[in-house]
Write a protein that holds these residues in place. Structure first.
Motif, short mmCIF file in Angstrom:
data_model
loop_
_atom_site.label_atom_id
_atom_site.label_comp_id
_atom_site.label_asym_id
_atom_site.label_seq_id
_atom_site.Cartn_x
_atom_site.Cartn_y
_atom_site.Cartn_z
N TYR A 178 0.87 -1.17 -0.07
CA TYR A 178 0.11 0.03 0.04
C TYR A 178 0.74 1.06 -0.05
CZ TYR A 178 -3.03 3.50 2.07
OH TYR A 178 -3.77 4.79 2.29
N PHE A 380 -2.96 -2.60 34.53
CA PHE A 380 -3.33 -1.69 33.41
C PHE A 380 -1.93 -0.57 33.20
CE2 PHE A 380 -5.35 2.12 31.89
CZ PHE A 380 -5.86 1.72 30.88
N LEU A 387 2.47 -1.52 25.86
CA LEU A 387 1.83 -1.05 24.45
C LEU A 387 2.57 0.32 24.00
CD1 LEU A 387 -1.95 -1.80 24.98
CD2 LEU A 387 -0.35 -2.97 23.57
N ILE A 395 6.23 3.57 15.57
CA ILE A 395 6.11 5.05 14.90
C ILE A 395 7.31 5.56 14.44
CG2 ILE A 395 5.45 7.34 15.18
CD1 ILE A 395 3.00 5.54 14.96
N ILE A 398 8.52 3.80 11.55
CA ILE A 398 7.84 4.52 10.26
C ILE A 398 8.48 5.75 10.07
CG2 ILE A 398 5.81 5.70 9.37
CD1 ILE A 398 3.99 3.75 10.74
N GLU A 402 10.48 6.33 6.47
CA GLU A 402 10.14 7.71 5.25
C GLU A 402 11.64 8.48 5.19
OE1 GLU A 402 7.71 8.33 4.05
OE2 GLU A 402 6.33 6.99 4.50
N TYR A 414 9.30 -0.57 5.95
CA TYR A 414 7.86 -0.80 6.09
C TYR A 414 7.70 -2.46 6.55
CZ TYR A 414 5.83 3.55 5.71
OH TYR A 414 5.52 5.10 6.06
N PHE A 421 4.01 -5.22 13.71
CA PHE A 421 2.61 -4.96 13.85
C PHE A 421 1.72 -6.04 13.98
CE2 PHE A 421 -1.36 -3.15 11.70
CZ PHE A 421 -2.02 -2.43 13.22
N ILE A 432 -6.42 -10.67 25.08
CA ILE A 432 -6.97 -10.14 25.70
C ILE A 432 -8.71 -10.37 24.91
CG2 ILE A 432 -5.75 -8.42 26.62
CD1 ILE A 432 -6.38 -6.63 24.26
N LEU A 434 -9.45 -10.46 21.68
CA LEU A 434 -9.82 -9.64 20.61
C LEU A 434 -9.33 -10.23 19.44
CD1 LEU A 434 -9.23 -5.62 21.68
CD2 LEU A 434 -11.45 -7.21 21.69
N ARG B 7 0.56 8.49 2.58
CA ARG B 7 0.01 7.22 3.12
C ARG B 7 0.74 6.75 4.55
NH1 ARG B 7 -1.17 3.23 -2.10
NH2 ARG B 7 -2.99 4.45 -2.64
N LYS B 8 1.77 7.32 4.88
CA LYS B 8 2.34 7.05 6.15
C LYS B 8 1.42 7.30 7.24
CE LYS B 8 4.94 11.30 6.45
NZ LYS B 8 5.82 12.12 5.68
N ILE B 10 -1.89 7.20 7.04
CA ILE B 10 -2.84 6.30 7.36
C ILE B 10 -2.20 4.96 8.00
CG2 ILE B 10 -4.47 4.47 5.82
CD1 ILE B 10 -5.34 7.49 5.37
N ILE B 11 -1.14 4.45 7.48
CA ILE B 11 -0.51 3.25 8.07
C ILE B 11 -0.37 3.88 9.87
CG2 ILE B 11 1.55 2.04 8.15
CD1 ILE B 11 1.88 2.74 5.15
N GLY B 12 0.19 5.00 9.92
CA GLY B 12 0.34 5.19 11.41
C GLY B 12 -0.95 5.24 12.28
N LEU B 14 -3.49 3.47 11.81
CA LEU B 14 -4.23 2.39 11.82
C LEU B 14 -3.44 1.50 13.00
CD1 LEU B 14 -4.25 0.55 8.13
CD2 LEU B 14 -6.16 0.75 9.92
N ILE B 15 -2.18 1.88 13.02
CA ILE B 15 -1.44 1.13 14.04
C ILE B 15 -1.97 1.86 15.54
CG2 ILE B 15 0.97 1.08 15.20
CD1 ILE B 15 2.06 0.91 12.57
N LEU B 16 -2.20 2.99 15.43
CA LEU B 16 -2.70 3.62 16.69
C LEU B 16 -3.98 3.30 17.07
CD1 LEU B 16 -0.84 7.15 16.56
CD2 LEU B 16 -0.24 5.29 17.77
N LEU B 17 -4.77 3.26 15.99
CA LEU B 17 -6.12 2.76 16.24
C LEU B 17 -6.03 1.36 16.87
CD1 LEU B 17 -9.17 3.40 15.60
CD2 LEU B 17 -8.73 1.79 13.44
N MET B 18 -5.38 0.60 16.42
CA MET B 18 -5.46 -0.78 17.34
C MET B 18 -4.94 -0.74 18.57
SD MET B 18 -2.81 -4.04 16.57
CE MET B 18 -1.84 -2.83 17.30
N LEU B 19 -3.77 -0.09 18.86
CA LEU B 19 -3.31 0.04 20.02
C LEU B 19 -4.32 0.79 21.04
CD1 LEU B 19 0.28 0.95 19.42
CD2 LEU B 19 -0.57 -1.11 20.30
N PHE B 22 -6.89 -1.69 22.08
CA PHE B 22 -6.27 -2.57 23.04
C PHE B 22 -6.43 -1.99 24.35
CE2 PHE B 22 -3.18 -5.53 20.56
CZ PHE B 22 -4.64 -6.00 19.72
N VAL B 23 -6.04 -0.39 24.45
CA VAL B 23 -5.93 0.00 25.61
C VAL B 23 -7.63 0.24 26.09
CG1 VAL B 23 -5.75 2.32 26.85
CG2 VAL B 23 -3.97 1.45 25.33
N ARG B 25 -9.94 -2.03 25.76
CA ARG B 25 -10.21 -3.46 26.22
C ARG B 25 -9.42 -3.73 27.42
NH1 ARG B 25 -13.53 -7.72 25.80
NH2 ARG B 25 -12.55 -9.63 25.72
N LEU B 26 -8.18 -3.36 27.62
CA LEU B 26 -7.51 -3.45 28.96
C LEU B 26 -8.24 -2.52 30.14
CD1 LEU B 26 -3.83 -3.29 27.66
CD2 LEU B 26 -4.92 -5.32 28.83
#
Ligand SMILES: [Zn+2]
Lengths: 473, 616
Positions: A178, A380, A387, A395, A398, A402, A414, A421, A432, A434, B7-8, B10-12, B14-19, B22-23, B25-26
């Motif tokens: 991508y 927690f 995390l 980050i 990335i 870049e 990447y 990831f 957990i 998910l 696009r970096k 969007i990728i960043g 996505l990663i933060l969204l997942m983390l 998790f937070v 959920r925890l």
């Protein structure tokens, strides 16, 4: 034009620091997970934490070696390394030690190596080499075919070893693709379909709806910052929901929330469709459609699963996703894992004071379920800290990727991000509840030489490439 | 050059969204949801209850009446079982294979330890103990059962049994499988006898193996053993009483008047208390309970409280008459084979006439007490019959008749006997329309009057003490320096003054020794016995034989009441039995061939099967 820059000054020490911190934290948690009163010495090499010290020392040695090697070695020998790994993957099928019906390990005395772990960085290198070709275009079918070949070859061999977890890692190379120009639609569909598929079967679809809807509204508000339109849309949505509830209430039926939300959402999104047509907002229209399609897709999956599939097919999917509720089976593991993490509370039970992990309630607690120890003993606070470290690392990677001048280095960077990831998402997600239970290690944390060395190689090749980025024009 | 650089983001993202997911959920798992913390505790903490041994029970002379014996529950956690050879198991434990199959079908999903075989005796357990290692999933858990060295005093001692859900819901101390006193002393002194359970907390691993003490035993509590109890019973006397009452229905209660201590409390037919121990109870209890012919579980000494006291009640009427001043010890009433007014007649037997008070007791004259009763109730002083009656009734109640005697025997509170309620006379005869003559049978202890042997024994105890009694009780001492309830140390005064008792006691002496006395058979050599016979009319068959007595006359050591159902006259069965009991207690043995002969006759007398034959 080449400048000789000392590796020591040009290497990214921040990443090395994060790497060392994660490895150290990992070791502390392995120590705690394995610890018992009879074996207290940290240098007890009969114990796993003792062995892990050796693994770490070896990893540091590997890292130093990788930093010494000339950086253009990697791009020059990318295909060679890849070929070598493919050979190893093939030979392990015949020469490997059989464990639980699968041959995926080489055993050399005390040391066990899992080629699948090392195939990741090799594939990464090969992919980087391919995508950095000056003639590379995504429209070129030949290249696409090669990409698929490079990725699918190790996947196929790893699947032959019945190591589905390690094979799935390669799927996330779509992140790399991508970034390098693969059509966004394919990327989003590629991510959304498996995620939606799993989520639909793993959770009640109502949660998914709520999630998608919030995403939708946040997205549109962020895009237009127009409270009026958002207000109109939300008003239609609320009115429709209320209408539906009163309908169900009057008819004395149980409200079917998923249908109510679906219909209400469809009505309310008409506002945006209208706007999109009026102002000719193609992108917005596409995203709107994606959300709608996602919802449609979950319905389809849900319907197919419940009404079309045969029982044995369902069972197969359940086992794959860890939905099998047999207490001795996978469901049991996840439940125990969540109990351990949940019982940690806000600040945890303290180092060496976790009861669930210490008493072996959690399976694989020093390998795949190492995060349970973190959750139980550090709570927690500790879990979020870990995390955040990972987030920071990703980050940072990335950012490093870049800043590369060569496409090769960027693609490889990447690739590292994608692999880390995936491991992170699946491993912690699994503990957990998910993500489906797929047995892959948590980078730097899980016990084991192969995975630690593989991640070390993965990262330090990239650091080497990064340190010499100025050498290239 | 690089058109996809944005696009970096969007990728960043996505990663933060997942983390972030998790937070969240925890946060839910570790902070909001409490369930997992509870599950974790249930998972890993094993609370092992430490059962205290139950207090022992002794008689007044230190003889052991109730002790503990070990029994072994064979426990198993069915979920844990691997590769079980059911056949070998059943062979070892000597159980039916069907039983085992049914058990595992029922319990196969249990993660908790369940009892596979309950209460193996020490002998049986010893036999299998050495082979138990072949079945590592099965382990013994020691339980403590009762054991009774004497097969006597079943009704007094009572029995224990497992708690049921209604007890558990009322008292959180008890948990499934605990024992609780169900009757007798076991019930009334449950809190003393049971002790206090302790608990040891262990951490157990996933295979349920105990790993270590939780927090080094900081939260463990030790079990506190139950307090031993010394009863007031004289087991030898009790045993003798049960022997004398063999094959008879009835009860004996003997009390030490100077303390209120119950020396013997016999109910016949009885049963061996060992029949109701542990597993045997579930088998034997229904059998005993279903025996409506014998009613062995029915404690006649206390529960036969509707039996009319018959002539023994004349003692009370004499005392009340004296206290009310309607008679003196010199008062004489004539008797012409009964009390006759017009066509109304209460019959009497032949004796000299007129008699004074003392001789009226000795001869048990009915006419005398009809006169006394009417004088009390019709006393002008009280203006109405009802008022007069209520005064009489209050006096009677003060002897513990028709009222609850607040003792430590569980059943006594629900069996308070009867002294006819004036409201009832209103109902039968119409309000204010009844006269003393309407209820004249109360004069001679018949009709709406009922008292248990226990109450009658207390009555004689009060007479022996010349006006007061100590609440009869069964427990003398509780170990661990626990004082017995102070209420047992207090004199309870009757409403009759002490000076009025002498003539009545003399009358009781005459009943045993005087000319025409009804209870000559109760004489004991060298001891002055005071007694009174009674015959309770029984509309269903042969009358009940009653006798109340105390001895010696001065400084009485024992007060006793005996009821022998269908025994006829008081002098026939009740008096000799009471007299033998007193002799046994006071002199330790029965002396003289005549007395021995009497003893033999009493022991061998069979009123139960005789009556059955008569019916057939
Ligand atoms: Zn007479």
């Amino acid at each position: 034009m080449r400048r000789n820059i000392n590796v020591i000054t040009s290497v990214d020490w921040l990443t090395i620091f994060l790497y060392l911190l994660l490895v150290l934290l990992g070791w502390i948690n392995i120590y705690s997970a394995v610890y018992d009163d009879e074996h207290k010495s940290i240098f007890d090499f009969t114990q796993r934490y003792g062995k892990q010290i050796i693994f770490i020392a070896a990893a540091v040695f590997i890292a130093v070696c990788l930093l010494i090697i000339e950086s253009n070695f990697y791009s020059l020998f990318a295909y060679g390394i890849y070929a070598l790994m493919i050979l190893l993957l093939i030979s392990v099928l015949f020469l490997g030690k059989e464990v639980n019906g699968s041959r995926s390990w080489f055993e050399m005395g005390e040391v066990r190596l899992q080629p699948a772990e090392f195939a990741k960085f090799a594939t990464c290198l090969a992919l980087a080499r391919l995508l950095s070709d000056h003639n590379f275009r995504f429209r070129d079918r030949k290249f696409v075919a090669r990409i698929i070949l490079i990725i699918m070859l190790p996947v196929g061999l790893i699947l032959l070893q019945r190591d589905a977890g390690s094979a799935l890692v390669y799927y996330l190379f779509i992140i790399v693709l991508y970034r390098e120009g693969m059509p966004a639609l394919i990327f989003f569909l590629g991510l959304a379909i498996p995620v939606l598929f799993v989520v639909t079967l793993l959770f009640d679809k109502i949660y998914l709806f709520v999630f998608l809807l919030s995403l939708f509204y946040i997205f549109f508000y962020a895009m237009y910052l127009n409270l009026k339109h958002l207000g109109i849309s939300l008003a239609i949505f609320t009115g429709s929901v209320l209408l539906a509830i009163s309908y169900f209430f009057i008819n004395n039926q149980e409200t079917d929330w998923s249908y109510v939300l679906l219909v209400s959402f469809g009505l309310s999104s008409l506002v945006y469709f209208f706007l999109e047509f009026r102002y000719k907002l193609r992108n917005a229209f596409i995203i709107n459609m994606i959300v709608l399609c996602s919802i449609g897709f979950t319905f389809t999956v849900d319907y197919v699963y419940n009404n079309v599939l045969h029982k044995h097919q369902k069972i197969r999917i359940d086992v794959l996703l860890g939905l099998d509720q047999d207490v001795k089976g996978v469901g049991y593991n996840v439940n125990q894992s969540m109990i351990a993490i949940g019982s940690g509370g806000p600040f945890g039970k303290g180092f060496l004071h976790g009861t669930q992990t210490k008493l072996n309630y959690v399976p694989e607690q020093d390998t795949d379920f190492i995060f349970c120890t973190v959750g139980e003993e550090w709570g927690f606070t500790g879990s979020v800290f870990v995390l955040l470290l990972f987030a920071f690392l990703l980050i940072r990677l990335i950012y490093l990727a870049e800043r590369q001048r060569s496409v090769f280095s960027r693609v490889y960077g990447y690739g590292v991000v994608a692999i880390l990831f995936f491991h992170l998402a699946i491993n912690i997600g699994m503990t957990i509840g998910l993500a489906p239970v797929i047995g892959i290690p948590l980078p730097f944390f899980s016990y084991g030489g192969s995975s630690l060395w593989a991640f070390t190689i993965l990262i330090f090749i990239f650091l080497r490439l990064d340190s010499s980025r100025m050498q290239l024009l | 050059m690089d058109s996809f650089a944005q696009r970096k983001y969007i990728i960043g993202a996505l990663i933060l969204l997942m983390l972030l997911t998790f937070v969240i959920r925890l946060f839910y798992l570790q902070i909001i949801n409490e369930e997992y913390k509870i599950s974790a505790e249930n998972n890993s903490r094993r609370y092992v209850v430490q059962y205290p041994s139950r207090g022992l029970v002794y008689d007044r002379n230190g003889k052991l009446l109730v002790e503990n014996q070990a029994a072994y529950d064979i426990m198993v956690i069915p979920r844990q079982i691997k590769d079980l050879d059911t056949f070998a198991l059943c062979q070892l434990m000597d159980v039916d294979i069907e039983y085992a199959r049914k058990f595992f079908r029922r319990e196969k999903n249990s993660y908790k330890p369940v009892v596979f075989i309950p209460q193996l005796s020490l002998e049986k357990f010893a036999a299998i103990q050495d082979h138990l290692f072949k079945f590592p999933d099965f382990y013994p858990q020691t339980r403590s059962l009762r054991k009774y060295p004497f097969p006597n005093a079943a009704h007094v001692l009572g029995y224990i049994g497992e708690v049921d859900s209604s007890i558990i819901s009322k008292n959180p101390y008890y948990k499934m499988g605990d024992y609780i006193g169900i009757s007798g002393i076991e019930k009334s002194y449950e809190d003393e006898l049971r002790g206090r359970k302790g608990v040891k907390i262990f951490l157990v691993d996933v295979h349920n193996r105990i790993k270590e003490n939780f927090e080094n035993g900081k939260y463990d509590t030790a079990a506190i053993v139950g307090n031993d109890i010394t009863t007031t019973l004289d087991i030898e006397l009790q045993k003798y009483g049960e022997l004398l009452m063999a094959n008879k229905r009835g009860g004996i209660v003997a009390i030490e008047p100077s303390t209120g201590e119950i020396l013997a409390l016999v109910s016949s037919p009885s049963y061996d208390p060992n029949l109701l121990v542990g597993r045997a109870r579930s088998k034997n209890y229904p059998v005993l309970n279903a025996d409506i012919e014998m009613k062995p579980l029915f404690n006649r000494a206390i529960m036969s409280s509707q039996t009319p006291p018959g002539s023994t009640f004349k003692l009370v009427n004499a005392l009340v008459g004296l206290q009310e001043g309607v008679i003196t010890r010199e008062s004489r009433f004539s008797c012409s084979a009964g009390y006759i007014i017009g066509s109304f007649k209460v019959g009497c037997h032949a004796h000299a006439s007129p008699l004074d008070l003392e001789n009226s007791i000795g001869n048990s004259c009915n006419a005398y007490y009809c006169n006394v009763f009417r004088k009390i109730v019709d006393n002008r002083k009280y203006k109405s019959v009802r008022k007069g009656y209520e005064v009489w009734r209050r006096h009677v109640n003060s002897f513990g008749l028709g009222t609850v005697i607040d003792t430590d025997l569980p059943m006594s509170k629900s069996y308070s006997g009867t002294i006819g309620n004036p409201d009832r006379w209103d109902k039968i005869h119409g309000k204010g329309k009844w006269k003393s003559l309407s209820i004249i049978s109360l004069a001679i202890g018949q009709g709406e009057v009922g008292a248990s042997p226990f109450q009658l024994a207390n009555l004689v105890s009060a007479i022996a003490n010349r006006g007061y009694f100590y609440i009869p009780h069964i427990v003398k001492k509780i170990a661990g320096n626990r004082k017995v309830d102070k209420k047992y140390l207090k004199k309870v005064f009757t409403t009759v003054e002490s000076r009025h008792f002498e003539p009545v006691i003399n009358g009781m002496e005459l009943a045993v020794y005087g000319p025409g006395g009804t209870a000559h058979i109760a004489q004991i050599e060298g001891i002055r016995v005071c007694g009174k016979t009674g015959t309770a009319q029984n509309p269903h068959g042969e009358n009940h034989s009653l006798f109340v007595a105390f001895a010696p006359k001065e400084n009485p050591k024992i007060a006793i009441a005996v009821l022998v159902e269908n025994g006829g006259y008081g002098g026939t069965w009740a008096a000799p039995i009471a007299s033998l009991m007193m002799e046994k207690y006071l002199k330790d043995s029965i002396s003289g061939p005549l007395r021995k002969d009497l003893e033999k006759r009493m022991i061998e007398g069979d009123l139960i099967h005789k009556n059955n034959e008569a019916q057939h």
